[in-house]
Scaffold this active site. Structure first.
Site, PDB file in Angstrom:
ATOM      1  N   ASP A  12       0.624  -1.035  -0.028  1.00  5.40           N
ATOM      2  CA  ASP A  12      -0.055   0.142  -0.089  1.00  5.40           C
ATOM      3  C   ASP A  12       0.590   1.518   0.267  1.00  5.40           C
ATOM      4  O   ASP A  12       1.696   1.262   0.716  1.00  5.40           O
ATOM      5  CB  ASP A  12      -0.875   0.117   1.019  1.00  5.40           C
ATOM      6  CG  ASP A  12      -1.853   0.921   1.640  1.00  5.40           C
ATOM      7  OD1 ASP A  12      -1.923   1.099  -0.162  1.00  5.40           O
ATOM      8  OD2 ASP A  12      -2.397   1.780   2.479  1.00  5.40           O
ATOM      9  N   ASN A  60     -10.241  -2.769  -7.006  1.00  3.83           N
ATOM     10  CA  ASN A  60      -9.778  -1.482  -7.877  1.00  3.83           C
ATOM     11  C   ASN A  60     -10.275  -1.581  -9.130  1.00  3.83           C
ATOM     12  O   ASN A  60      -9.761  -0.634  -9.156  1.00  3.83           O
ATOM     13  CB  ASN A  60      -8.307  -2.324  -7.249  1.00  3.83           C
ATOM     14  CG  ASN A  60      -7.356  -1.974  -6.450  1.00  3.83           C
ATOM     15  OD1 ASN A  60      -6.633  -3.043  -5.978  1.00  3.83           O
ATOM     16  ND2 ASN A  60      -7.635  -1.345  -5.444  1.00  3.83           N
TER      17      ASN A  60
END
Length: 224
Positions: A12, A60
Site C-alpha cells: 500500500d 480496485n
C-alpha cells in the site's frame, strides 16, 4: 526461533508516494516495482519459500481507467522483461485471483506460470483481481456442486492458495491498519505487522526488522 515459510504483503502507498514525490500516482506504481524486486531478493536470502504480493484487488476496478490501464501495461512490461530472469533464478510465478484481463495480459500471465512451473527456490504469488470474499464464496459453490462435506479441509481444496501454506507473516505498508479483503481465511494465525512507510520506501532493512521481530514471537495457536 520461528521458521518462516510464507510472507504475504499488502503493498500500500504507491499512489500517495507518487503524488508526494512526482505529482503522479503512476510514478508511484512504477517506483513500487523496485521495492518488489528488493523484497523478492531478500526473501530468497532468508530462504522463504512463498511470497504473496497483493497487486490489484476486486475493488480496485473502481479506480480511474487511465490508472488501471497504466498498472496493467506496467505489469505486461515487467513480465516481458523479467520472466526469463525469474526462470534463471529458479523463481516460480503464480497468479491468485480471477484472470479476466485483456487477451495479451492473460497470455503473458499463463506463459509466465507455465515457464516457471517447475522452479523451486521461491514461489511468488501475485494477487491480481483478488478478493477474499469472492474466493470463499467460490469455494463454497464448488463444494456444493461436488456434493461434499463442508469442512476446513475441503474449503482449502478450493481456495486459490491450495497447496500453499498459510502466511506466517502479513505485512501492510502505507500506515493503514486494515486487511482490505486479503487472504481472510489464510491469515487466521498470521502475525500482522503494519508499517508506516509507503511501499516504494519500504526497503531490505525494514523487511529484516520485521523478520527478526517475528522470530522472537511466541506462537500459541490458541494454546498457552
Amino acid at each position: 526461533m520461528n521458521p518462516i515459510n510464507h510472507v504475504a504483503i499488502i503493498m500500500d502507498g504507491n499512489g500517495r508516494w507518487g503524488l508526494k514525490q512526482k505529482k503522479s500516482r503512476n510514478a508511484g506504481h512504477k517506483a513500487g516495482l523496485k521495492s518488489v524486486e528488493r523484497i523478492i531478493k531478500k526473501s530468497i536470502e532468508y530462504n522463504i519459500k512463498f511470497l504473496t504480493l497483493f497487486a490489484f484487488s476486486t475493488e480496485n476496478w473502481k479506480r480511474p481507467k487511465k490508472e488501471i490501464d497504466y498498472l496493467f501495461n506496467l505489469l505486461e512490461s515487467f513480465l516481458i522483461s523479467r520472466i526469463d530472469e525469474f526462470d534463471k533464478q529458479d523463481i516460480k510465478f503464480k497468479v491468485i485471483g480471477k484472470k479476466n484481463f485483456s487477451k495479451k495480459l492473460n497470455l503473458l500471465l499463463n506463459s509466465a506460470e507455465k515457464k516457471t512451473s517447475k522452479n523451486s527456490k521461491i514461489q511468488i504469488n501475485l494477487a491480481l483481481n483478488y478478493g477474499s470474499k469472492f474466493e470463499l464464496v467460490n469455494a463454497f459453490k464448488k463444494i456444493i456442486k461436488n456434493n461434499i462435506n463442508i469442512d476446513e479441509k475441503n474449503i482449502e481444496k478450493f481456495l486459490y492458495t491450495k497447496n500453499i501454506p498459510n502466511p506466517d507473516i502479513l505485512i501492510r505498508t502505507g500506515n493503514t491498519k486494515r486487511l482490505s479483503n486479503f487472504l481472510l481465511w489464510q491469515i487466521a494465525y498470521s502475525e500482522i505487522f503494519f508499517e508506516k512507510k509507503l511501499w516504494p520506501d519500504f526497503n531490505e532493512t525494514d523487511y529484516s526488522k520485521i523478520i527478526n521481530k517475528f522470530k522472537k514471537v511466541k506462537r500459541n495457536y490458541g494454546n498457552i
